[in-house]
Design a protein around this motif. Structure first.
Motif, short mmCIF file in Angstrom:
data_model
loop_
_atom_site.label_atom_id
_atom_site.label_comp_id
_atom_site.label_asym_id
_atom_site.label_seq_id
_atom_site.Cartn_x
_atom_site.Cartn_y
_atom_site.Cartn_z
N THR A 1 -24.62 43.04 26.84
CA THR A 1 -25.91 43.73 27.01
C THR A 1 -26.30 44.64 25.85
OG1 THR A 1 -24.99 45.71 28.08
CG2 THR A 1 -25.43 43.80 29.49
N GLY A 2 -25.34 45.00 25.01
CA GLY A 2 -25.63 45.95 23.94
C GLY A 2 -25.56 47.40 24.39
N ILE A 3 -25.14 47.65 25.62
CA ILE A 3 -25.03 49.02 26.12
C ILE A 3 -23.64 49.56 25.79
CG2 ILE A 3 -25.10 50.53 28.15
CD1 ILE A 3 -26.89 48.45 29.49
N CYS A 4 -23.62 50.70 25.13
CA CYS A 4 -22.35 51.30 24.70
C CYS A 4 -22.01 52.48 25.61
CB CYS A 4 -22.47 51.77 23.25
SG CYS A 4 -20.99 52.59 22.61
N VAL A 5 -20.97 52.33 26.42
CA VAL A 5 -20.50 53.40 27.29
C VAL A 5 -19.07 53.76 26.89
CG1 VAL A 5 -21.95 52.64 29.22
CG2 VAL A 5 -19.59 51.79 29.03
N VAL A 6 -18.51 54.79 27.52
CA VAL A 6 -17.14 55.19 27.24
C VAL A 6 -16.28 54.86 28.47
CG1 VAL A 6 -15.60 57.07 26.53
CG2 VAL A 6 -18.02 57.10 25.86
N PRO A 7 -15.18 54.13 28.29
CA PRO A 7 -14.31 53.84 29.44
C PRO A 7 -13.83 55.13 30.09
CG PRO A 7 -13.67 52.54 27.51
CD PRO A 7 -14.68 53.53 27.04
N ALA A 8 -13.77 55.14 31.40
CA ALA A 8 -13.36 56.35 32.12
C ALA A 8 -11.94 56.76 31.79
CB ALA A 8 -13.51 56.13 33.63
N SER A 9 -11.11 55.79 31.39
CA SER A 9 -9.72 56.10 31.04
C SER A 9 -9.63 57.08 29.88
CB SER A 9 -8.96 54.82 30.70
OG SER A 9 -9.67 54.05 29.74
N GLY A 10 -10.68 57.15 29.06
CA GLY A 10 -10.69 58.08 27.94
C GLY A 10 -10.85 59.53 28.36
N PHE A 11 -11.27 59.75 29.61
CA PHE A 11 -11.46 61.11 30.13
C PHE A 11 -10.34 61.51 31.08
CE2 PHE A 11 -15.51 59.26 29.09
CZ PHE A 11 -16.16 60.27 28.39
N GLY A 12 -9.54 60.51 31.48
CA GLY A 12 -8.51 60.75 32.49
C GLY A 12 -9.08 60.51 33.87
N GLN A 13 -8.29 59.93 34.74
CA GLN A 13 -8.70 59.66 36.10
C GLN A 13 -7.46 59.33 36.92
OE1 GLN A 13 -11.26 56.15 36.07
NE2 GLN A 13 -10.00 55.18 34.52
N LYS A 14 -7.60 59.31 38.23
CA LYS A 14 -6.47 59.00 39.10
C LYS A 14 -6.06 57.54 38.92
CE LYS A 14 -7.13 62.50 42.69
NZ LYS A 14 -7.36 62.77 44.12
N SER A 15 -4.78 57.30 39.13
CA SER A 15 -4.25 55.94 39.01
C SER A 15 -4.97 55.00 39.97
CB SER A 15 -2.75 55.96 39.32
OG SER A 15 -2.21 54.66 39.28
#
Length: 627
Positions: free
Chosen positions: A578-592
């Motif tokens: 799609t050309g949409i650039c987001v940041v994976p949530a893993s880069g911010f930390g999250q629960k397993s």
């Protein structure tokens, strides 16, 4: 054959383990040496020594030679199978990358490990989490600069193995792997919608006229600006008056010269007056440091706070990655406390106590500071006064410095919520009289959005005077913050007032930006929640949505095969499709077990509406592909 006790003592001393070097047979190296020769592999003292040495390396990236020497007990210049096995059994298994653990054991079983091989293995052993790795980012970057030797082929003395290992391990997901791939695609001509970072002007937000007019007159030579007779027909009178006032504050040298390292005094007075009016409690200019955005101020404070590899900073999970990046680079530990997604990303006293206890009593860490981000990034929640009281009391109870990241304090879209500063709560809450607090603000967010100006400030509250002087010394080493940023910070905290010529236009521009952000926040969250397999809490504040994404098991398995997190694979797929650039949530930390991404709602409304449609189309396609 093991080395002699004296040689072992020299190793300990050169490694900085002087507390183990003693003539007391129950405390010194003779005792440790005797335990090393003991066939009992679970010797608690040796286990502790190796664990502490390993902890030091993991935290600081330093001590590679020391660690090798301590393992090379026979001083042969190589590590034997028995020595490696002893070491691996004495350090926490979770600290060492599983693949690296297997590799070294297999290698040691066939022969010995020399120091160069051990040095390379340490890089693999401390390999960052899958969600933060930058292997693909490196490949994309090298592709963008042309042919370059791989790190393994480099013959430079300053290389992957000899550089700062803290810097090597440091990650900043907001401009990480997915973004570098997006830049590569953009260079090939693909249309990219950048929703990865809170950079308002880059995605179409117009600058506020008053800020730019005053700034322009401050930078123009006086004969072309404030002293030019034609200027009155071009600029409103209040703009000219403010520019003259600010130029006087800057001094005759103008905006091209260095300023006081803490910032121009008149501008610090503006900040102090703003805080005093906001909180209804006094703020003095000497407690204000003007900075290159909030990030530079945060880095300065963490630099002054962190003293050794046992120091830890409590940060919210999810968090803005600047904190984990700086903590990693400075050689400290991060202690994450989880925000409760099911309760609107709430902070609970139980969670704070649980994480602190584990860090202090189990891991032997010293909690130096706790960070809050209010409103939240990436989570968009607005902390209530009750939330802030819990946090302030917790920090006061354990003598923890509170770091309050308040850069989104004007970005609140829920009419039933309002921003309350941590300082106001601390002053008004019994038991928090001695709470040490530093708060941060920036010209990059709010409705001003002047990210490139690099303006911001920090306020010190109840900070030791000696520490204050050392923070000034640190600021002095950088000479001063950007004058453009200092000008913009003064303008942000002291905008035009009712009755002044620029007030109506300024108010209309701010309202237009706010109203549009509010609509976009609501429409994005609503659109994401209408996609089957996605859920997203309201974005009551800040500039982001942080949805949870349900992924098929086959997608998770495929991501594992590709050695990346599932949400990184998802984000790359979204970008390519799609050309949409987001940041994976893993880069911010999250629960397993949670997967997702962060996206801003800053693009223009029509573009954001199209992006919502594309989010849905891609998600359905992705689930079908891996069903």
């Amino acid at each position: 054959m093991l080395c002699a006790p004296k040689l072992f003592a020299q190793k300990l001393q050169s490694a900085g383990w002087r507390r183990f070097v003693s003539n007391d047979p129950k405390r010194g190296t003779e005792f440790i040496f005797s335990k090393l020769t003991d066939t009992t592999k679970a010797s608690p003292l040796i286990a502790k020594l190796q664990q502490e040495c390993w902890d030091g390396y993991v935290a600081t990236g330093r001590g590679c030679h020391t660690l090798f020497q301590l393992l090379d007990t026979d001083s042969s210049g190589a590590i034997s199978w028995q020595e490696v096995r002893f070491f691996l059994e004495n350090v926490r298994e979770s600290d060492i990358n599983p693949d690296a653990r297997r590799e070294v054991l297999e290698s040691a079983s066939e022969g010995v490990i020399t120091f160069p091989k051990f040095q390379k293995w340490l890089i693999k052993a401390t390999k960052v989490d899958q969600g933060l790795k930058n292997t693909f980012a490196m490949e994309n970057y090298q592709a963008s600069i042309g042919k370059a030797p791989s790190p393994e082929e480099s013959h430079h003395s300053w290389n992957k193995h000899t550089m700062s290992q803290n810097l090597r391990r440091m990650q900043y997901a907001v401009r990480g792997e997915v973004v570098i791939r997006a830049d590569a695609l953009a260079a090939e001509g693909k249309k990219i919608i950048y929703t990865n970072i809170g950079n308002p002007h880059a995605v179409g937000q117009k600058p506020i006229t008053y800020y730019r007019q005053v700034s322009a007159l401050c930078n123009l030579p006086s004969e072309y600006g404030v002293e030019n007779s034609a200027i009155a027909s071009t600029f409103p009178a209040d703009v000219v008056e403010r520019a003259i006032e600010m130029r006087k504050a800057v001094g005759k040298a103008g905006t091209g010269a260095y300023t006081n390292s803490q910032g121009i005094m008149d501008f610090r007075k503006d900040v102090a007056n703003f805080i005093t009016m906001r909180d209804e409690h006094a703020c003095i200019p000497s407690n204000i440091f003007l900075s290159n955005g909030a990030s530079a101020a945060i880095e300065s404070v963490l630099t002054a706070l962190i003293g050794n590899n046992r120091d830890a900073i409590m940060i919210p999970i999810p968090q803005y990655p600047i904190y984990s990046a700086i903590i990693s680079r400075l050689g400290a530990r991060q202690c994450g406390y989880f925000l409760d997604e099911e309760s609107g990303w709430a902070i609970t006293e139980r969670e704070l106590e649980l994480r602190r206890t584990a860090a202090v009593e189990r891991d032997g860490l010293d909690i130096r500071a706790l960070t809050i981000i209010n409103p939240g990034n990436p989570t968009g929640q607005v902390l209530s006064r009750d939330d802030l009281e819990v946090i302030c009391k917790f920090c006061a109870k354990y003598d923890i410095v509170l770091l309050a990241d308040e850069v989104y304090q004007r970005n609140i879209y829920d009419e039933n919520k309002k921003f309350v500063s941590a300082k106001k709560v601390a002053i008004e809450t019994p038991g928090c009289e001695n709470l040490q607090l530093i708060s941060f603000h920036s010209t990059s967010k709010g409705f001003i959005g002047e990210c490139g100006r690099r303006g911001g400030y920090m306020e010190l509250h109840n900070i030791d005077p000696y520490v204050h002087t050392q923070l000034y010394k640190l600021a002095s080493s950088g000479l001063c913050s950007s004058i453009d940023g200092q000008l913009m910070t003064s303008l942000m905290v002291r905008p035009p007032m009712p009755g002044e010529d620029s007030f109506d236009l300024f108010t209309n521009e701010e309202f237009s930006i706010f109203d549009s952000l509010k609509r976009r926040a609501n429409s994005l969250v609503k659109g994401l929640n209408e996609i089957d397999g996605m859920s997203c809490n309201p974005s009551d504040g800040a500039m982001y949505a942080f949805p949870r994404v349900q992924l098929p098991p086959k997608a998770i398995d495929e991501a594992k095969k590709q050695d990346m997190t599932p949400d990184t694979m998802y984000a790359l797929s979204l970008l390519e499709e799609t050309g949409i650039c987001v940041v994976p949530a893993s880069g911010f930390g999250q629960k397993s077990g949670r997967f997702g991404f962060r996206t801003t709602f800053l693009p223009p409304e029509d573009e954001l509406d199209r992006a919502i449609v594309e989010f849905k189309r891609h998600h359905e396609m992705f689930r079908e592909k891996y069903s």
